[in-house]
Design an enzyme around this catalytic site. Sequence first.
Site, mmCIF file in Angstrom:
data_model
loop_
_atom_site.group_PDB
_atom_site.id
_atom_site.type_symbol
_atom_site.label_atom_id
_atom_site.label_comp_id
_atom_site.label_asym_id
_atom_site.label_seq_id
_atom_site.Cartn_x
_atom_site.Cartn_y
_atom_site.Cartn_z
ATOM 1 N N ASP A 44 -24.734 18.711 40.504
ATOM 2 C CA ASP A 44 -25.131 20.027 39.999
ATOM 3 C C ASP A 44 -25.773 20.874 41.094
ATOM 4 O O ASP A 44 -25.455 22.057 41.254
ATOM 5 C CB ASP A 44 -26.109 19.849 38.834
ATOM 6 C CG ASP A 44 -26.003 20.956 37.810
ATOM 7 O OD1 ASP A 44 -24.996 21.687 37.850
ATOM 8 O OD2 ASP A 44 -26.910 21.105 36.976
ATOM 9 N N ASP B 66 -25.122 20.352 30.404
ATOM 10 C CA ASP B 66 -26.584 20.312 30.364
ATOM 11 C C ASP B 66 -27.112 19.848 29.016
ATOM 12 O O ASP B 66 -28.319 19.633 28.877
ATOM 13 C CB ASP B 66 -27.152 21.706 30.674
ATOM 14 C CG ASP B 66 -26.750 22.179 32.061
ATOM 15 O OD1 ASP B 66 -26.657 21.337 32.960
ATOM 16 O OD2 ASP B 66 -26.521 23.393 32.225
#
Length: 443
Positions: A268, A314
Amino acid sequence: MDSALSDPHNGSAEAGGTANGTTRPPSTPEGIALAYGSLLLMALLPIFFGALRSVRCARGKNASDMPETITSRDAARFPIIASCTLLGLYLFFKIFSQEYINLLLSMYFFVLGILALSHTISHQNWSPCQNPSCQGSLSLFLSSVSSHPIQLTFRGKRACEAKICHPRKKSPFMNKFFPANFPNRQYQLLFTQGSGENKEEIINYEFDAKDLVCLGLSSIVGVWYLLRKHWIANNLFGLAFSLNGVELLHLNNVSTGCILLGGLFIYDVFWVFGTNVMVTVAKSFEAPIKLVFPQDLLEKGLEADNFAMLGLGDIVIPGIFIALLLRFDISLKKNTHTYFYTSFAAYIFGLGLTIFIMHIFKHAQPALLYLVPACIGFPVLVALAKGEVTEMFSYESSAEILPHTPRLTHFPTVSGSPASLADSMQQKLAGPRRRRPQNPSAM
């Protein structure tokens, strides 16, 4: 799967650009607060309810409906596979027409979204048996379109503890939605290959009339999304994907969860801060792989178009780790959910910190940069304080999943009495066949 939280200011400029030579007006503080508060709430719902459903999924279903278990090897490879997929999508959008790519992806997610939403609203549970006479047997129900269920009994299993001796019941929501006298007929979709003794099942899916109604309602949402790409339809599909992901994807232990979250932490950070690949794909990819909420809802109502977004990654990635800790709490048999509530609070803290940092620096943030340390660190600190670190890292979630139950791999000719049919099938199942070692605690 995109995994970045968009910046409200940069996102506004990039998503909207200019209209007729005029710059889009900035979002109001009230609109920004409403948007990110709504995203936070939408992220918490699938994690909370998906974690609860993951417990029933692990303990209440039979072997043919087992959840997908992620091992440490899968966890180590996942960031590499995700990076290749993300880069491939980015190159596709650069080389080919974005319109045609999104058309193909829309059709693909149209089908997946309908199935996921239908499964979400028609969630079924195995009902415990109330019949004392079946305590020493395993009862399987075979249903067909034209007949009532047929019960076949095989000795040697505790059917009530396995929770497979009765047909499944609908969720409380569905029971309230349908009247008591609703004609709920049973159906079975069966595909096999081979013949005779070599006949094997490929697909064996059982459903009923209520499932068809749920499928029809989900199809209406799907058509709405396909034609309008409305943000509400997008969020319905996104929530369904997230909830099903948390429910059906299981980590086998805490160490695997740390490997997965640690790898995606690096993934990420690199793809958000190191390149513009993730943000570009997230804003070009017209598919329900993110939750969105308009920051100008107060000004434009449901036709608002200035969106803040949160990637499903997420939600699902921390969510399956939180669900694992809930199952660990239950395995301790202390009637407390300390680790679940701790990790849930850690998720709220991490996502709130992401929004705060993004608002300060006016730049899209990799949410896992803040979620991973919080979701791992908080529960580990609690385990250290309670002296349960060893128990936490030695816990195996897969050990609680029921061992394989007998399955019908052939279809004998039905002749004689029901008792003779049961005896015949019992002999077939008792033949030379390797079976997974049983865990006494699961029985």
